[in-house]
Design a protein around this motif. Structure first.
Motif, PDB file in Angstrom:
ATOM      1  N   LEU A 178      -3.316   7.202   4.391  1.00  0.00           N
ATOM      2  CA  LEU A 178      -3.634   5.979   3.673  1.00  0.00           C
ATOM      3  C   LEU A 178      -5.026   6.049   3.091  1.00  0.00           C
ATOM      4  CD1 LEU A 178      -2.672   2.805   3.466  1.00  0.00           C
ATOM      5  CD2 LEU A 178      -3.534   2.565   5.764  1.00  0.00           C
TER       6      LEU A 178
ATOM      7  N   LEU B 221      -8.365   4.100  -1.076  1.00  0.00           N
ATOM      8  CA  LEU B 221      -6.983   3.693  -0.311  1.00  0.00           C
ATOM      9  C   LEU B 221      -5.799   3.857  -0.995  1.00  0.00           C
ATOM     10  CD1 LEU B 221      -6.110   1.457   2.008  1.00  0.00           C
ATOM     11  CD2 LEU B 221      -6.427  -0.166   0.289  1.00  0.00           C
ATOM     12  N   LYS B 222      -4.860   4.376  -0.601  1.00  0.00           N
ATOM     13  CA  LYS B 222      -3.872   4.606  -1.479  1.00  0.00           C
ATOM     14  C   LYS B 222      -2.721   3.762  -1.353  1.00  0.00           C
ATOM     15  CE  LYS B 222      -3.080   8.201  -2.747  1.00  0.00           C
ATOM     16  NZ  LYS B 222      -2.640   9.470  -2.206  1.00  0.00           N
ATOM     17  N   VAL B 223      -2.417   3.133  -2.518  1.00  0.00           N
ATOM     18  CA  VAL B 223      -1.514   1.939  -2.835  1.00  0.00           C
ATOM     19  C   VAL B 223      -0.395   2.334  -3.481  1.00  0.00           C
ATOM     20  CG1 VAL B 223      -3.575   0.615  -3.037  1.00  0.00           C
ATOM     21  CG2 VAL B 223      -2.516   1.511  -5.064  1.00  0.00           C
TER      22      VAL B 223
ATOM     23  N   LEU C  48       0.949  -1.091  -0.012  1.00  0.00           N
ATOM     24  CA  LEU C  48       0.236   0.065   0.181  1.00  0.00           C
ATOM     25  C   LEU C  48       1.270   0.993  -0.105  1.00  0.00           C
ATOM     26  CD1 LEU C  48      -2.707  -1.122   2.579  1.00  0.00           C
ATOM     27  CD2 LEU C  48      -2.638  -1.355   0.210  1.00  0.00           C
TER      28      LEU C  48
ATOM     29  N   TYR D  72      -9.344  -2.140  -0.921  1.00  0.00           N
ATOM     30  CA  TYR D  72      -8.403  -2.842  -1.829  1.00  0.00           C
ATOM     31  C   TYR D  72      -8.985  -3.453  -3.153  1.00  0.00           C
ATOM     32  CZ  TYR D  72      -4.290  -5.035  -3.832  1.00  0.00           C
ATOM     33  OH  TYR D  72      -3.110  -5.473  -4.504  1.00  0.00           O
TER      34      TYR D  72
ATOM     35  N   HIS E 176      -9.751   0.937  -6.246  1.00  0.00           N
ATOM     36  CA  HIS E 176      -9.751   1.064  -4.626  1.00  0.00           C
ATOM     37  C   HIS E 176     -10.359   2.091  -3.981  1.00  0.00           C
ATOM     38  CE1 HIS E 176      -6.182  -1.276  -5.763  1.00  0.00           C
ATOM     39  NE2 HIS E 176      -5.593  -0.819  -6.330  1.00  0.00           N
TER      40      HIS E 176
ATOM     41  N   SER F  68       1.764  -2.557   4.138  1.00  0.00           N
ATOM     42  CA  SER F  68       1.312  -3.617   3.391  1.00  0.00           C
ATOM     43  C   SER F  68       0.142  -4.012   3.881  1.00  0.00           C
ATOM     44  CB  SER F  68       2.543  -4.542   3.083  1.00  0.00           C
ATOM     45  OG  SER F  68       3.020  -4.977   4.474  1.00  0.00           O
TER      46      SER F  68
END
Length: 229
Positions: free
Chosen positions: A212, A223-225, A136, A170, A175, A141
């Motif tokens: 995040l 969601l920031k990946v 992420l 996710y 996301h 992770s």
């Protein structure tokens, strides 16, 4: 023994309206899994999928209320990478033409050898393990199998609902999930207030990092990946 070790951490959902076959399969392979749950129609199967969050789904193709292909499509919309295995009578072969579109990874024609099914599940277990830990936003992770969040390899202690929230984000397209979708999937109550949702998100950010989970113009959350992967 190696196969048993690979399957031991996994949760399996079997959706089969023939109760005798369902019980026979549970007796034959159920002990290999950390959790082996039965459902007897597609609607019950979808409900138990959302509760159990299994690693593998096995479903009959012809069932009351919702057939196996419709169930597979709904499951894939919520968790796109979950393997779905179809059990089919020979007379259902025409329906299997839609299996690829439904995201089915394998089908078995009844009657089949449970040992053959078990061998295939062991192959799936290897694949699941390899792609379980995903990056992420650094340094985070997420383990898709256990639905656990890690910061620099150290477990971040989230509640089951908070962990489910990260997993849902996710697995969602780009996301992202709208506020209403989050409420619907995380709470059983008919009405969840915007204030309750904001408080929930704030708690997740406090435990992890405010960057995040990003708010999208008051409409939902992203969601920031790690875009390098």
């Amino acid at each position: 023994m190696a196969c048993r070790t690979k399957l031991a951490p996994l949760k399996l959902l079997l959706v089969e309206d023939e109760k005798r076959l369902a019980e026979l399969l549970k007796e034959a392979i159920g002990e290999y899994f950390s959790s082996f749950v039965l459902a007897h129609d597609g609607v019950e199967g979808l409900q138990k999928f959302r509760t159990l969050r299994p690693d593998i789904v096995i479903t009959d193709i012809t069932m009351p209320k919702m057939d196996g292909l419709a169930l597979a499509e709904k499951i894939k919309k919520e968790k796109s990478d979950i393997p779905v295995v179809i059990l089919s009578a020979y007379s259902d072969k025409e329906k299997l033409l839609g299996a690829i579109d439904a995201g089915v990874v394998k089908y078995f024609i009844k009657p089949f050898d449970p040992e053959e099914l078990l061998a295939y599940l062991c192959t799936l277990a290897e694949q699941i393990k390899k792609k379980s830990l995903v990056p992420l936003m650094p340094p985070f992770s997420f383990d898709l199998q256990s639905e656990q969040l890690f910061r620099k390899g150290v477990l971040v202690h989230l509640s089951p609902r908070e962990s489910r929230f990260i997993a849902l984000l996710y697995h969602s397209p780009n996301h992202y999930l709208s506020n209403e979708a989050i409420k619907e999937r995380l709470w059983d109550e008919d009405l969840v207030s915007d204030e309750r949702l904001r408080t929930f998100i704030k708690r997740v950010r406090q435990k992890s990092d405010k960057g995040l989970v990003e708010n999208v113009a008051g409409q939902g959350y992203l969601l920031k990946v790690d875009q390098r992967h």
